[in-house]
Design an enzyme around this catalytic site. Structure first.
Site, PDB file in Angstrom:
ATOM      1  N   ASP A  96      11.454 -12.886  -7.855  1.00 32.76           N
ATOM      2  CA  ASP A  96      10.880 -12.295  -9.075  1.00 32.76           C
ATOM      3  C   ASP A  96       9.550 -11.591  -8.816  1.00 32.76           C
ATOM      4  O   ASP A  96       9.303 -10.510  -9.353  1.00 32.76           O
ATOM      5  CB  ASP A  96      10.662 -13.376 -10.152  1.00 32.76           C
ATOM      6  CG  ASP A  96      11.972 -13.798 -10.818  1.00 32.76           C
ATOM      7  OD1 ASP A  96      13.019 -13.220 -10.496  1.00 32.76           O
ATOM      8  OD2 ASP A  96      11.918 -14.712 -11.664  1.00 32.76           O
ATOM      9  N   GLU A 286      -7.143  11.691 -15.977  1.00 34.47           N
ATOM     10  CA  GLU A 286      -8.488  12.213 -16.244  1.00 34.47           C
ATOM     11  C   GLU A 286      -8.763  12.348 -17.744  1.00 34.47           C
ATOM     12  O   GLU A 286      -9.871  12.090 -18.215  1.00 34.47           O
ATOM     13  CB  GLU A 286      -8.584  13.588 -15.562  1.00 34.47           C
ATOM     14  CG  GLU A 286      -9.930  13.981 -15.044  1.00 34.47           C
ATOM     15  CD  GLU A 286     -10.546  12.998 -14.062  1.00 34.47           C
ATOM     16  OE1 GLU A 286      -9.848  12.484 -13.179  1.00 34.47           O
ATOM     17  OE2 GLU A 286     -11.753  12.748 -14.221  1.00 34.47           O
TER      18      GLU A 286
END
Ligand code: DAS
Length: 325
Positions: A96, A286
């Site tokens: 997992d 950004e």
């Protein structure tokens, strides 16, 4: 057992490979029920590959692995790697979170000796359990001189994956460990290993991160974006956290309302994609004053952000780190 054989240390952590359940069945078992010594004893011929030394780090389903186990494993490998008799390492681990552990160790173990992680999709008590073959191939790889310097690897179902790029891709098939983009490091057919590709991202001895001096890692949370995602969710998750990873839609997208909150959270925000494939560019991140995860899926972006935050909170530095690793 021949004295000429090299020594491989096997660190057991649990997972389905050490799982026990109703004879023949593949579900409803308990992971972490069999010791690493007993798993080794179930693999015919493994003693011919290397002198094996076993250590049980823990015996849990890998959903219970924490930063404590990560730091313990990394420090233990770094310590054992000093021993000239030890030629490599195998870690048995649940599938997992295997991809997260592989990336963490890829960035924190300080040795060129092979470090190989393996596990199983079927418990030891299932018909045609896959653990014994995976462990055999993992030891073969750890004892292979050509495996040195390739970073932390995952060996699973005849294939060798790099710790940075491997992901769990299925909840049930025996080839569940896979990678979406990039090349396979190698394949294994009986005792023959064929090597193909290598990641150009720095790892192990070339990584700037180290487990030494760390007792825990910074807290990073992951926000999974979806239609009608609560615009205040980022602020809620940021409380008490050192960093936040966004699992955005597509190339890292979120709603305008949610995205607008990132710059005022007061903690670094890294934008990844919930698709787990492809890149998020810095130009996209950004807009919200964030850092792009490049092609790291959210859970791996969280690993890198936790390590990065042990060194810096500066956005420019975080951008460099995510471009580098
Ligand atoms: N039980 C899960 C785990 O420990 C699944 C597995 O190992 O395959 O990760």
């Amino acid at each position: 057992m021949s004295d000429e054989l090299k020594k491989v240390v096997i660190l057991g952590t649990g997972g389905t490979i050490s799982g026990k359940g109703e004879a023949g069945k593949t579900t409803g078992y308990s992971a972490g029920s069999i010791s690493v010594e007993d798993i080794i004893a179930s693999v015919p011929g493994i003693e011919k590959l290397a002198r094996l030394e076993a250590e049980q780090i823990c015996n849990v389903a890998s959903d219970n692995i924490t930063d404590k186990e990560w730091l313990r494993i990394a420090k233990r490998i770094n310590e054992l790697a000093e021993d000239p008799e030890v030629c490599g390492f195998v870690i048995t681990h649940g599938t997992d979170t295997m991809d997260e552990t592989a990336f963490f160790l890829n960035l924190t173990v300080k040795t060129e000796k092979p470090v190989v992680i393996t596990g199983a999709m079927r418990p030891a008590t299932a018909i045609s359990a896959d653990g014994p073959m995976n462990l055999y191939q993992a030891v073969l790889t750890a004892a292979c001189p050509e495996a040195a310097g390739r970073g932390v690897m995952v060996v699973f179902a005849d294939r060798i994956y790099g710790g940075r790029d491997v992901q769990k891709r299925s909840t049930y098939i025996v080839t569940a460990l896979d990678q979406v983009e990039g090349g396979l490091l190698g394949v294994i057919r009986d005792e023959e290993i064929r090597w193909y590709y290598e990641s150009c991202r720095p790892h192990t001895v070339k990584s700037e991160f180290s487990p030494e001096g760390l007792e825990k890692l910074p807290v990073v949370r992951v926000l999974y974006f979806h239609v009608d995602c609560d615009k205040d969710m980022a602020a809620r998750l940021a409380e008490g956290a050192d960093g936040l990873v966004i699992a955005g839609a597509g190339a890292g997208g979120t709603s305008k309302e949610l995205g607008k909150t990132f710059a005022s959270l007061g903690i670094p925000v890294v934008i990844s994609s919930r698709i787990s494939s492809g890149t998020v560019t810095q130009s996209a991140a950004e807009r919200s004053g964030s850092v792009a995860a490049d092609n790291l899926p959210p859970q791996k972006a969280a690993v890198l952000l936790r390590l990065a935050l042990t060194k810096t909170k500066e956005r420019d530095e975080l951008i460099r780190i995510f471009r580098t690793y």
